[in-house]
Design an enzyme around this catalytic site. Structure first.
Site, PDB file in Angstrom:
ATOM      1  N   CYS A  86       0.752  -1.320  -0.127  1.00  0.00           N
ATOM      2  CA  CYS A  86       0.104   0.114  -0.036  1.00  0.00           C
ATOM      3  C   CYS A  86       1.110   1.136   0.193  1.00  0.00           C
ATOM      4  CB  CYS A  86      -1.041   0.009   1.294  1.00  0.00           C
ATOM      5  SG  CYS A  86      -2.448   1.187   0.833  1.00  0.00           S
ATOM      6  N   ARG A 124     -12.791   5.746  -1.811  1.00  0.00           N
ATOM      7  CA  ARG A 124     -11.620   4.894  -1.400  1.00  0.00           C
ATOM      8  C   ARG A 124     -11.898   3.283  -1.730  1.00  0.00           C
ATOM      9  NH1 ARG A 124      -8.332   7.069   2.182  1.00  0.00           N
ATOM     10  NH2 ARG A 124      -7.620   4.957   2.978  1.00  0.00           N
ATOM     11  N   HIS A 194      -3.459  -5.767   2.577  1.00  0.00           N
ATOM     12  CA  HIS A 194      -3.264  -5.761   3.957  1.00  0.00           C
ATOM     13  C   HIS A 194      -3.850  -7.063   4.637  1.00  0.00           C
ATOM     14  CE1 HIS A 194      -1.976  -1.650   4.199  1.00  0.00           C
ATOM     15  NE2 HIS A 194      -2.916  -1.373   3.522  1.00  0.00           N
TER      16      HIS A 194
HETATM   17  N1  GLN Z   1      -2.487   6.666   2.773  1.00  0.00           N
HETATM   18  C1  GLN Z   1      -2.560   5.901   1.524  1.00  0.00           C
HETATM   19  C2  GLN Z   1      -3.725   5.615   0.759  1.00  0.00           C
HETATM   20  O1  GLN Z   1      -4.931   6.182   1.436  1.00  0.00           O
HETATM   21  C3  GLN Z   1      -1.992   4.465   1.667  1.00  0.00           C
HETATM   22  C4  GLN Z   1      -3.100   3.845   2.712  1.00  0.00           C
HETATM   23  C5  GLN Z   1      -2.366   2.470   3.193  1.00  0.00           C
HETATM   24  O2  GLN Z   1      -1.267   2.381   3.338  1.00  0.00           O
HETATM   25  N2  GLN Z   1      -3.335   1.606   3.473  1.00  0.00           N
HETATM   26  O3  GLN Z   1      -4.069   5.504  -0.367  1.00  0.00           O
END
Ligand code: GLN
Length: 243
Positions: A86, A124, A194
């Site tokens: 990520c 998101r 993740h």
């Molecule tokens: N902050 C970054 C995003 O929102 C990465 C998020 C993360 O590492 N889960 O894309």
């Protein structure tokens, strides 16, 4: 960086090596001062982070960015293994523009660019994910959990020949509707998964370990089998979760 259980990937690699009698020396990198150990590393991990964390990490790197980029570029060309999750995946690219329009420069190792699509939760990528990987793994499924605003695309015209880690069966991946997840370049593996990703995907964990050992000893190495009954129960459960 470490978010949504990413630290578990370090534990998974360490235990899967130790269960086979392979010694692991884990060396955290907190800043440029820790960078002297990096050349001798065999397997590198960079986890995820919130937008603000990524800007903080960039500020830490910024003072020694050229040295950082030159060293990592050399290691990538030596086929050293990198698992990037990520935020770490995003920061190996050219930049990440967060939901507030802040541009966080990346290392430019991978020809990828990342831009948040907007501040809304519907913009998101959140939820359970199943991908079908092109890596020579059996089964071909890799499972995990994603929560990112950044939408990552491969730079058009790049000569890196970047490949996705897999094609999305359930969930989002690199973008909300693009249908591909992650990125593979040499032995650099970027992913949005993740969970942590490795305990539920023992075949992928062993792929990374085997690749790192093959590069280190310059010979083909086959890992001894482990009893992965629990790990495959978790994988199968995740396959059902994402339906
Ligand atoms: N902050 C970054 C995003 O929102 C990465 C998020 C993360 O590492 N889960 O894309």
């Amino acid at each position: 960086m470490n978010i949504y259980g990413d630290w578990g990937n370090i534990v998974a690699i360490t235990k899967r090596c130790q269960w086979r009698g392979i010694r692991v020396d884990y060396v955290p990198i907190h800043g440029a001062d820790d960078f002297s150990h990096v050349e001798s590393g065999d397997l590198f991990f960079w986890g995820g982070g919130q937008d603000a964390d990524q800007m903080s990490v960039f500020r830490i790197i910024e003072s020694a960015k050229n040295h950082f980029v030159q060293t990592i570029t050399r290691l990538v060309q030596q086929d050293k293994v990198f698992l990037l999750v990520c935020g770490g995946y995003q920061m190996f690219g050219r930049y990440f523009i967060d939901a507030q329009g802040n541009k966080i420069p990346g290392l430019g190792i991978l020809d990828i660019e990342t831009k948040a699509s907007g501040p809304g939760v519907t913009e998101r990528c959140i939820g359970n994910v199943i991908i079908k990987t092109e890596l020579e793994l059996e089964p071909q499924t890799i499972v995990g959990f994603e929560n990112h605003g950044g939408q990552t695309t491969f730079v058009a015209g790049s000569n890196q020949g970047l490949q996705p880690l897999g094609h999305v069966i359930r969930g989002h991946g690199n973008t909300l509707r693009g249908g591909v997840e992650g990125c593979v370049f040499r032995n650099v593996y970027g992913t949005y998964l993740h969970g942590p990703i490795l305990p539920k995907n023992p075949h992928f964990a062993d792929h990374l370990i085997a690749q790192a050992l093959r590069v280190k000893y310059q010979t083909n190495i086959e890992l001894a089998a482990l009893d992965d009954t629990l790990e495959w129960h978790a994988h199968t459960a995740a396959l059902k979760l994402a339906v």
